[in-house]
Enzyme design. Structure first.
Site, PDB file in Angstrom:
ATOM      1  N   LYS A   1     -14.992  -8.638   4.162  1.00 38.69           N
ATOM      2  CA  LYS A   1     -13.877  -8.927   5.074  1.00 38.69           C
ATOM      3  C   LYS A   1     -14.248  -8.574   6.511  1.00 38.69           C
ATOM      4  O   LYS A   1     -14.896  -7.552   6.753  1.00 38.69           O
ATOM      5  CB  LYS A   1     -12.644  -8.097   4.680  1.00 38.69           C
ATOM      6  CG  LYS A   1     -12.059  -8.421   3.320  1.00 38.69           C
ATOM      7  CD  LYS A   1     -10.903  -7.484   3.017  1.00 38.69           C
ATOM      8  CE  LYS A   1     -10.284  -7.775   1.659  1.00 38.69           C
ATOM      9  NZ  LYS A   1      -9.300  -6.736   1.281  1.00 38.69           N
TER      10      LYS A   1
ATOM     11  N   ARG B   1      -2.519  -5.813  -8.579  1.00 40.94           N
ATOM     12  CA  ARG B   1      -1.517  -6.898  -8.581  1.00 40.94           C
ATOM     13  C   ARG B   1      -1.830  -7.852  -9.715  1.00 40.94           C
ATOM     14  O   ARG B   1      -2.965  -7.892 -10.195  1.00 40.94           O
ATOM     15  CB  ARG B   1      -1.559  -7.657  -7.242  1.00 40.94           C
ATOM     16  CG  ARG B   1      -1.006  -6.862  -6.081  1.00 40.94           C
ATOM     17  CD  ARG B   1      -1.406  -7.458  -4.767  1.00 40.94           C
ATOM     18  NE  ARG B   1      -2.867  -7.461  -4.650  1.00 40.94           N
ATOM     19  CZ  ARG B   1      -3.527  -7.739  -3.547  1.00 40.94           C
ATOM     20  NH1 ARG B   1      -2.881  -8.039  -2.448  1.00 40.94           N
ATOM     21  NH2 ARG B   1      -4.842  -7.717  -3.510  1.00 40.94           N
TER      22      ARG B   1
ATOM     23  N   SER C   1      -2.747  -7.809   2.823  1.00 39.88           N
ATOM     24  CA  SER C   1      -2.913  -7.729   4.282  1.00 39.88           C
ATOM     25  C   SER C   1      -3.341  -9.074   4.868  1.00 39.88           C
ATOM     26  O   SER C   1      -2.874  -9.469   5.946  1.00 39.88           O
ATOM     27  CB  SER C   1      -3.971  -6.678   4.640  1.00 39.88           C
ATOM     28  OG  SER C   1      -3.598  -5.421   4.164  1.00 39.88           O
TER      29      SER C   1
ATOM     30  N   HIS D   1       0.843  -1.204   0.000  1.00 44.44           N
ATOM     31  CA  HIS D   1       0.000   0.000   0.000  1.00 44.44           C
ATOM     32  C   HIS D   1       0.878   1.254   0.000  1.00 44.44           C
ATOM     33  O   HIS D   1       0.601   2.223  -0.716  1.00 44.44           O
ATOM     34  CB  HIS D   1      -0.871   0.047   1.262  1.00 44.44           C
ATOM     35  CG  HIS D   1      -1.894  -1.040   1.380  1.00 44.44           C
ATOM     36  ND1 HIS D   1      -2.004  -1.834   2.504  1.00 44.44           N
ATOM     37  CD2 HIS D   1      -2.862  -1.457   0.525  1.00 44.44           C
ATOM     38  CE1 HIS D   1      -3.009  -2.686   2.350  1.00 44.44           C
ATOM     39  NE2 HIS D   1      -3.546  -2.489   1.149  1.00 44.44           N
TER      40      HIS D   1
HETATM   41  O1  PNS Z   1      -8.620  -2.961   0.398  1.00 45.28           O
HETATM   42  P1  PNS Z   1      -9.911  -3.518  -0.137  1.00 45.28           P
HETATM   43  O2  PNS Z   1     -10.595  -4.379   0.905  1.00 45.28           O
HETATM   44  O3  PNS Z   1      -9.745  -4.245  -1.445  1.00 45.28           O
HETATM   45  O4  PNS Z   1     -10.850  -2.255  -0.437  1.00 45.28           O
HETATM   46  C1  PNS Z   1     -12.163  -2.421  -0.917  1.00 45.28           C
HETATM   47  C2  PNS Z   1     -12.991  -1.173  -0.582  1.00 45.28           C
HETATM   48  C3  PNS Z   1     -12.994  -0.924   0.919  1.00 45.28           C
HETATM   49  C4  PNS Z   1     -12.397   0.024  -1.297  1.00 45.28           C
HETATM   50  C5  PNS Z   1     -14.431  -1.433  -1.099  1.00 45.28           C
HETATM   51  O5  PNS Z   1     -14.972  -2.562  -0.445  1.00 45.28           O
HETATM   52  C6  PNS Z   1     -15.345  -0.231  -0.902  1.00 45.28           C
HETATM   53  O6  PNS Z   1     -15.342   0.672  -1.731  1.00 45.28           O
HETATM   54  N1  PNS Z   1     -16.093  -0.222   0.221  1.00 45.28           N
HETATM   55  C7  PNS Z   1     -17.027   0.845   0.515  1.00 45.28           C
HETATM   56  C8  PNS Z   1     -18.444   0.421   0.177  1.00 45.28           C
HETATM   57  C9  PNS Z   1     -18.724   0.584  -1.317  1.00 45.28           C
HETATM   58  O7  PNS Z   1     -18.642   1.653  -1.865  1.00 45.28           O
HETATM   59  N2  PNS Z   1     -19.081  -0.551  -1.955  1.00 45.28           N
HETATM   60  C10 PNS Z   1     -19.424  -0.592  -3.359  1.00 45.28           C
HETATM   61  C11 PNS Z   1     -18.234  -0.838  -4.224  1.00 45.28           C
HETATM   62  S1  PNS Z   1     -18.682  -0.940  -5.915  1.00 45.28           S
END
Ligand code: PNS
Length: 183
Positions: free
Chosen positions: A50, A99, A137, A26
């Site tokens: 998660k 990735r 992570s 990150h």
């Molecule tokens: O590090 P990650 O877990 O891959 O990040 C994913 C994250 C947190 C960016 C994604 O789950 C997210 O945007 N969460 C907020 C809720 C949301 O907007 N969901 C719709 C996504 S299309």
């Protein structure tokens, strides 16, 4: 620098994620992306897929400590949809790290759905450095759970937090679980 005080006309991007915890992968993206924009907002969000190990304030604190030497990086958090956060803050650009192979479907889907929700949002993908292409992570946490802390995966202060967390896992009380406490 507070997020409310970006001077008008500045180029601001948002790097969202669950950062549970922040890894050197990150930080590689944060370092490189912060060089491309006037400000980079790193935003801790909830990924419904998660179950986080660290609370949002803990994740924000680890990010702040990791980014304290990068003056144009601001750390924030939001409990809701990414597009709503972007709208509130007037940000249009989303940075995502990509990735090899594993990320593509998930990130592509998210980028398209975010665009469907708000057509003004543009997602830019940055390819991870080869050094960190295998790093995530959840793998770091899996190793830490079994007492393995290979050097160079996370900042030292994050490793300390992981060591603390796995040495003395917090036990949930019956009140927190909503249960009676009887097995
Ligand atoms: O590090 P990650 O877990 O891959 O990040 C994913 C994250 C947190 C960016 C994604 O789950 C997210 O945007 N969460 C907020 C809720 C949301 O907007 N969901 C719709 C996504 S299309």
């Amino acid at each position: 620098m507070s997020i409310a005080s970006f001077p008008p006309g500045t180029r601001v991007a948002c790097y969202p994620g669950s950062f549970d915890p922040v890894t050197n992968g990150h930080l590689d993206i944060i370092n490189r992306a912060s060089g491309l924009f006037d400000y980079l907002v790193v935003c801790v969000l909830h990924n419904p897929g998660k179950e986080p190990l660290f609370t949002t304030p803990e994740r924000v604190q680890m990010l702040e400590q990791s980014c304290r030497d990068i003056p144009n990086v601001v750390v924030d958090s939001y409990d809701g949809l990414l597009v709503d956060y972007l709208q509130k803050k007037g940000i249009r650009i989303v940075i995502k790290g990509l990735r090899p192979i594993s990320d593509f479907d998930f990130e592509f889907e998210q980028a398209l759905m975010n665009k469907r929700l708000n057509n003004a949002v543009e997602t830019l993908f940055m390819v991870t450095s080869t050094t960190y292409s295998y790093l995530r992570s959840s793998l770091v946490k899996e190793l830490a759970r079994f007492g393995s802390f290979p050097p160079g995966l996370v900042p030292v202060h994050v490793e300390t937090k992981l060591r603390e967390r796995f040495r003395a896992p917090e036990r949930q009380t019956p009140l927190e679980t909503g249960g009676s406490g009887l097995a």
